[in-house]
Structures are given as structure tokens and as C-alpha cells.
Design an enzyme around this catalytic site. Structure first.
Site, short mmCIF file in Angstrom:
data_model
loop_
_atom_site.label_atom_id
_atom_site.label_comp_id
_atom_site.label_asym_id
_atom_site.label_seq_id
_atom_site.Cartn_x
_atom_site.Cartn_y
_atom_site.Cartn_z
N ARG A 35 0.83 -1.21 0.00
CA ARG A 35 0.00 0.00 0.00
C ARG A 35 0.86 1.27 0.00
NH1 ARG A 35 -5.16 -1.76 3.79
NH2 ARG A 35 -6.51 -2.25 2.02
N LYS A 192 -13.43 -10.09 8.46
CA LYS A 192 -14.32 -8.95 8.70
C LYS A 192 -15.75 -9.31 8.29
CE LYS A 192 -10.99 -5.28 7.91
NZ LYS A 192 -10.46 -4.55 6.74
N GLY A 339 -6.50 -5.86 1.90
CA GLY A 339 -5.19 -5.67 2.52
C GLY A 339 -4.52 -7.00 2.84
N GLY A 362 -12.93 -4.15 1.33
CA GLY A 362 -14.31 -3.70 1.53
C GLY A 362 -14.70 -2.62 0.53
P1 ADP Z 1 -8.88 -8.55 3.63
O1 ADP Z 1 -7.94 -7.63 4.38
O2 ADP Z 1 -8.17 -9.26 2.52
O3 ADP Z 1 -10.14 -7.85 3.18
P2 ADP Z 1 -9.94 -9.55 6.14
O4 ADP Z 1 -9.33 -8.37 6.81
O5 ADP Z 1 -11.42 -9.62 6.12
O6 ADP Z 1 -9.36 -9.69 4.64
O7 ADP Z 1 -9.45 -10.89 6.82
C1 ADP Z 1 -8.11 -11.31 6.83
C2 ADP Z 1 -7.85 -12.20 8.01
O8 ADP Z 1 -8.78 -13.25 8.06
C3 ADP Z 1 -6.48 -12.85 8.00
O9 ADP Z 1 -5.72 -12.30 9.04
C4 ADP Z 1 -6.77 -14.34 8.23
O10 ADP Z 1 -5.92 -14.94 9.18
C5 ADP Z 1 -8.18 -14.31 8.76
N1 ADP Z 1 -8.92 -15.56 8.55
C6 ADP Z 1 -9.32 -16.12 7.40
N2 ADP Z 1 -9.97 -17.27 7.62
C7 ADP Z 1 -9.97 -17.47 8.97
C8 ADP Z 1 -10.49 -18.47 9.83
N3 ADP Z 1 -11.11 -19.55 9.36
N4 ADP Z 1 -10.30 -18.31 11.16
C9 ADP Z 1 -9.65 -17.25 11.65
N5 ADP Z 1 -9.15 -16.25 10.89
C10 ADP Z 1 -9.31 -16.36 9.57
MG MG Z 2 -7.88 -6.99 6.39
#
Ligand code: ADP
Ligand code: MG
Length: 380
Positions: A35, A192, A339, A362
């Protein structure tokens, strides 16, 4: 909407909203600085026109002021990319800062969210930020779905522009999903839950297939009355989840959930075998295979969110399988963002096979849904 390359901004004090919400390790050090790198074209462009830059960003979601959420390490990293300038980290700022400013220095202010006025979009906070500069630039596409002070408040007080990264994100995501070729498959994972679940309703209307993993899938399991043990979920979203299941049935859209999972011990379990003390941390091999098959037949692919707790190599096979399926589908237009998703695919081979890698998660999903974002509207 005005873009910074229209030539207006020369020799001005410019407040630039960037997204330096980088992925961090447990100790607060930076694990992925994509980023930061992606905002460099905007920063360099503005610097070349003799502007003085005041950079603002949030980092994480701090409840109180805490060292772990300080942008200080980000200032250090940014310095490595802009050697002709001095990057000065500014903890406390008011009008005295403005009097001292010089064009050879880049000012990075401390985490915006240390001030409660950022999230509540307090006019006083927006005014305080605006008072530091002559113009405002938003280059934080990935934060533009939030109606916070630095995104929608400041542009009320200053001439406002969109940065080059924001422009690129708008144009490439827009093009990729305008009249998308079908089948359109969306893969949503990550942690999230509440911010992503509200987007599924619209995805049911515009996609042909939705694959869910991570926390979102767990909510659907709960809604189906299944045991998920200690896995992450958001029970307050349960009613909403049930409505989504009904809506998907009505639209005849398949929501594909994992059929097998990997729990904290590394053991593979069928869904029915998950017990009270288990924590689901990745999807299992059968799920990987079926998800990959669906992706291989898609013409348009949208992916946000890791499929498991990929930070631990034991639980990253699901995420890797999706990446591989997307990069091997040469016929599809693909948009990947988030992210943590970016961190999960950092340094991998075949990234050029993805049509667009977005810094946003998001915000990307919300932009696909609504065709705009609060931060974009605020620039108009
Ligand atoms: P992004 O930033 O790509 O939008 P999020 O912030 O929503 O994604 O989520 C990312 C996090 O989700 C990572 O730190 C990952 O470890 C966690 N994660 C994914 N699947 C699981 C799970 N089954 N249990 C716990 N944490 C999870
Ligand atoms: Mg994230």
C-alpha cells in the site's frame, strides 16, 4: 471530479489522504508494504510540482492510543522509497507546523484514528486537518467506503482532487466489471464478517456463483444449525445470514460453502465431524478442489479475503489453491483485492495473469455494488 494531473497543483501545501494501513506482524512491524508502494506515483507527481506534502492515514482499528498502531514505522519505510526528501513523522500538529513547513520535507501525521473525531466525522477534526493545507488529495481508494473525517469531512473545506492510485482503481475495476462476462464468480473470505456480509445481498443479484470461506462461511454454517466450535463468527448477524440464504434461493444463486475444513490441530474434518472444541482455520482438500473447478469455468472473477488463517503456513493451502485457480484461468477477467489478501499473494508467481490487483477489500466490494463510494462523492 478533478484529478491531480489536471495541472492545478503547483507549489501548494497539499494534504494527501493515503492508505498506509499496512499489514503488520504481531509485534507491529510491517509485513507487507504494497500500500505504501502503490501511492508513490501520486506522491512523486505532487513533489515534482514543488508541492509540500502532509500525509494522513489510519492504521488498524485502535481503541485507544497504542504504540502498535503508530505510523512511525511507516514513516521510516516511506523514507526508504523517497531518498531525495526527508520524511518527518509528526505526532502533534497545529498551525505552528504550517509555519515551519518546507518543500524538501514530507510530513506524515500520526494515525488519524487516535483522534475520535476521525471515525465520527467530527467537523472540528476535519477543519483542523484542512487548516494545515491549501488543497486536499484523496489517494486512499481502499478507505473511501468510510464516511470518516479525512475522507468526506476535509473536502468540504478545501479544493479537492483524486490521486493517481484512486484514478487507476476506479478505471480498472470499473472496466473489469462493466457488463461482466458470465459466469461471474465471487469468492469472499477473511475475518471482517459484519462489513462484508452486508455486500452479499447485492452480489446475489449480480453474480452467478458465490463461494464463501473464513468467518463468512462460519456464519452460514451457524444459520444452518451446524456446529462450528470455537471458530470465528458473528452471531449478531445470524438473522441477516438467514435472509441471505432465502434471497439466494429466490434468485437461484448457488452459495458454495466448504464441505470439509482444517482445524487448529491441522486435522482435516468433514463438516459433520467438527466438535465443540474445534476451531476451523482453513478449508479442506475437497473444498479446494470444488472451488477450483468453479473458478476454472468462470469468465469474470472477484476475490476478496483469504480462505483461512494464511499467516500460519499450515492454514494457507485454501488461499493458495484459489490464487492458483484464478491465475490458471486465462479466459477470465479477474479482480483481486483486500489488505490481507494482498499480503497472502505477495511475491507469488503469475500475478500478471490477474487483470487488476486492488489495494482495497471492503471498498472494492462496495464500489462493485454501488458504482461509487462516499469518498468519491465527496470529491465531486
Ligand atoms: P482482507 O484484508 O483481505 O479484506 P480480512 O481483513 O477480512 O481480509 O481478513 C483477513 C484475516 O482473516 C487474516 O488475518 C486471516 O488470518 C483471517 N482468517 C481467514 N480465515 C480465517 C479463519 N477460518 N479463522 C480465523 N481467521 C481467519
Ligand atoms: Mg484486512
Amino acid at each position: 471530479m478533478k484529478y491531480i494531473d489536471n495541472g492545478d497543483l503547483i507549489n501548494k501545501k497539499v494534504l494527501v489522504r493515503v492508505d498506509f494501513n499496512v499489514s503488520q506482524n504481531e509485534d507491529g512491524s510491517i509485513s507487507n508494504d504494497e500500500r505504501i508502494k502503490q501511492t508513490l506515483p501520486t506522491l512523486k507527481y505532487l513533489l515534482e510540482s514543488d508541492n509540500t506534502l502532509i500525509l494522513i492515514s489510519h492504521l488498524g482499528n485502535p481503541k485507544t492510543i497504542a504504540e502498535k498502531f503508530s505510523l512511525k514505522p511507516v514513516a521510516k519505510r516511506l523514507q526508504e522509497y523517497l531518498l531525495d526528501y526527508k520524511v518527518l513523522f509528526v505526532n502533534d500538529y497545529d498551525q505552528t507546523l504550517v509555519k515551519q513547513m518546507d518543500t524538501k520535507t514530507i510530513y506524515l501525521l500520526e494515525n488519524l484514528r487516535f483522534d475520535p473525531g476521525e471515525k465520527t466525522n467530527a467537523p472540528e477534526f476535519a477543519k483542523k486537518l484542512a487548516s494545515l493545507a491549501d488543497a486536499y488529495v484523496n489517494d486512499a481508494f481502499s478507505a473511501s467506503h468510510r464516511a470518516h473525517a479525512s475522507i468526506v469531512g476535509v473536502p468540504k473545506f478545501l479544493p479537492s482532487y483524486a490521486g493517481l492510485l484512486l484514478k487507476k482503481e476506479l478505471e480498472t475495476i470499473g472496466k473489469a466489471i462493466e457488463n461482466p462476462q458470465k459466469p461471474l464468480v465471487a469468492i469472499l473470505g477473511g475475518a471482517k464478517i459484519s462489513s462484508k456480509i452486508k455486500l452479499i445481498g447485492k452480489f446475489i443479484e449480480i453474480t452467478n456463483q458465490i463461494i464463501l470461506a473464513g468467518g463468512l462461511a462460519h456464519n452460514f454454517f451457524l444459520a444452518e444449525g451446524r456446529q462450528i466450535g470455537k471458530s470465528i463468527s458473528e452471531p449478531t448477524q445470524l438473522e441477516h445470514t438467514k435472509e441471505l440464504i432465502q434471497k439466494a434461493n429466490k434468485y437461484n444463486i448457488n452459495i458454495t460453502l466448504p464441505v470439509d475444513v482444517i482445524i487448529q490441530t491441522g486435522e482435516i474434518k468433514k463438516l459433520d465431524e467438527v466438535g465443540e472444541s474445534d476451531q476451523i482455520l482453513d478449508v479442506g482438500p475437497e473444498s479446494r478442489a470444488s472451488f477450483s473447478r468453479i473458478i476454472s469455468e468462470a469468465k469474470t472473477i472477484i476475490w476478496n479475503g483469504p480462505l483461512g488463517m494464511f499467516e500460519d503456513p499450515k492454514f494457507r493451502n485454501g488461499t493458495d489453491a484459489i490464487y492458483s485457480a484464478i491465475t490458471h484461468n486465462e479466459n477470465a477477467t479477474s479482480v483481486v483485492g483486500g489488505g490481507d489478501t494482498l499480503t497472502a499473494i505477495a511475491g507469488k508467481e503469475g500475478r500478471e495473469k490477474i487483470t487488476h490487483i486492488s489495494t482495497a477489500g471492503g471498498a472494492m466490494l462496495e464500489f462493485i455494488e454501488n458504482g461509487t463510494l462516499p469518498g468519491i462523492e465527496a470529491l465531486k
